[in-house]
Design a protein around this motif. Structure first.
Motif, PDB file in Angstrom:
ATOM      1  N   MET A 156       0.857  -1.203   0.000  1.00  0.00           N
ATOM      2  CA  MET A 156       0.000   0.000   0.000  1.00  0.00           C
ATOM      3  C   MET A 156       0.885   1.242   0.000  1.00  0.00           C
ATOM      4  SD  MET A 156      -3.010   1.004   2.659  1.00  0.00           S
ATOM      5  CE  MET A 156      -3.900   2.523   2.517  1.00  0.00           C
TER       6      MET A 156
ATOM      7  N   THR B 290       1.330   5.262   0.596  1.00  0.00           N
ATOM      8  CA  THR B 290       0.794   6.477   1.203  1.00  0.00           C
ATOM      9  C   THR B 290       1.471   7.676   0.555  1.00  0.00           C
ATOM     10  OG1 THR B 290       0.425   5.365   3.326  1.00  0.00           O
ATOM     11  CG2 THR B 290       0.505   7.781   3.342  1.00  0.00           C
TER      12      THR B 290
ATOM     13  N   THR C 196      -6.439   6.138  -3.662  1.00  0.00           N
ATOM     14  CA  THR C 196      -7.668   5.432  -3.284  1.00  0.00           C
ATOM     15  C   THR C 196      -7.408   4.035  -2.729  1.00  0.00           C
ATOM     16  OG1 THR C 196      -7.917   4.678  -5.585  1.00  0.00           O
ATOM     17  CG2 THR C 196      -9.088   6.684  -4.924  1.00  0.00           C
ATOM     18  N   ASP C 197      -6.184   3.517  -2.931  1.00  0.00           N
ATOM     19  CA  ASP C 197      -5.872   2.169  -2.416  1.00  0.00           C
ATOM     20  C   ASP C 197      -5.904   2.154  -0.886  1.00  0.00           C
ATOM     21  OD1 ASP C 197      -5.644   1.035  -4.836  1.00  0.00           O
ATOM     22  OD2 ASP C 197      -3.451   1.011  -4.912  1.00  0.00           O
TER      23      ASP C 197
ATOM     24  N   GLN D  40      -3.562   8.816 -13.597  1.00  0.00           N
ATOM     25  CA  GLN D  40      -4.230   7.561 -13.258  1.00  0.00           C
ATOM     26  C   GLN D  40      -3.491   6.819 -12.151  1.00  0.00           C
ATOM     27  OE1 GLN D  40      -4.720   5.252 -16.820  1.00  0.00           O
ATOM     28  NE2 GLN D  40      -6.323   6.561 -17.651  1.00  0.00           N
TER      29      GLN D  40
ATOM     30  N   LYS E 149      -5.012   5.997  -8.370  1.00  0.00           N
ATOM     31  CA  LYS E 149      -5.014   4.656  -7.763  1.00  0.00           C
ATOM     32  C   LYS E 149      -4.284   4.678  -6.412  1.00  0.00           C
ATOM     33  CE  LYS E 149      -4.138  -0.190  -8.908  1.00  0.00           C
ATOM     34  NZ  LYS E 149      -3.571  -0.546  -7.590  1.00  0.00           N
ATOM     35  N   ALA E 150      -3.138   5.393  -6.367  1.00  0.00           N
ATOM     36  CA  ALA E 150      -2.370   5.464  -5.124  1.00  0.00           C
ATOM     37  C   ALA E 150      -3.162   6.137  -4.026  1.00  0.00           C
ATOM     38  CB  ALA E 150      -1.067   6.213  -5.378  1.00  0.00           C
TER      39      ALA E 150
END
Length: 219
Positions: A1, A3, A218-219, A211, A215-216
């Motif tokens: 993940m 941050t 919302t992950d 994009q 994605k980063a």
């Protein structure tokens, strides 16, 4: 993940296609004060210090140095609107990041005067929390001094920030600061054809980078 709390950008060749006006201004100065022609490739090799520092090293007659510096900024400002077009994609990307609450900074080797000219004419000055120029550091990129300065003032750890640039010096500086690095090649004029060292991520379009960020975030 992943941050991500902050994104730091190089400027020339990353946020704006300013290399053509930089080349023109340096070529005009060298032609006028040194009676010699210089190629874009030769100019890129001079990069490191801000424009005034480059000219202090290159102009042979001490009495010509300050007039040469003033002439550079005159040529840079006079030709900026014609040679540097604002990028709607870049501005949309910056607005996207701002709306999502990310902190943003610029770490550039440009001098303060040319950075202010470009940020104002391209209407980008409202996006960035901090702009560190080549005039604000002792050790330019690839040293991470400028990056450390921005991260400290933003109070964001390196592990939670990205550094985006188009040159080897950018990638080395970002890695030296402990950041994830983004290499970009979305403008026609770039400072490097092949990154060394390789960035953590490479993007050839602004859309693909946005994009990735979406994605980063919302992950």
């Amino acid at each position: 993940m992943m941050t991500v709390k902050a994104v730091l950008f190089d400027f020339d060749g990353t946020l704006a296609d300013t290399l053509p006006v930089i080349y023109l201004a340096f070529q005009g100065v060298f032609r006028e004060f040194e009676q010699r022609e210089v190629t874009p490739e030769e100019i890129v090799k001079m990069f490191g210090p801000p424009e005034a520092g480059v000219l202090e090293r290159q102009i042979k007659r001490v009495a010509d140095v300050q007039p040469a510096i003033e002439r550079f900024y005159q040529l840079y400002a006079e030709n900026h609107r014609e040679l540097v077009r604002a990028s709607a994609e870049i501005n949309r990307m910056l607005q996207y990041l701002k709306e999502r609450g990310l902190r943003m900074g610029v770490v550039t080797g440009k001098g303060r005067r040319s950075a202010d000219i470009s940020l104002r004419l391209l209407e980008m000055d409202s996006y960035f929390d901090i702009v560190v120029t080549g005039d604000d550091v002792v050790r330019p990129k690839p040293h991470p001094e400028g990056i450390h300065s921005v991260l400290e003032r933003l109070e964001v750890p390196a592990a939670e920030a990205l550094f985006v640039g188009d040159s080897n010096a950018d990638i080395r500086a970002g890695k030296a600061a402990g950041m994830r690095t983004i290499g970009v090649k979305w403008f026609e004029e770039t400072q490097t054809d092949c990154f060394s060292p390789e960035p953590d991520y490479l993007f050839e379009t602004v859309a693909d980078f946005q994009q990735f960020l979406a994605k980063a975030l919302t992950d």
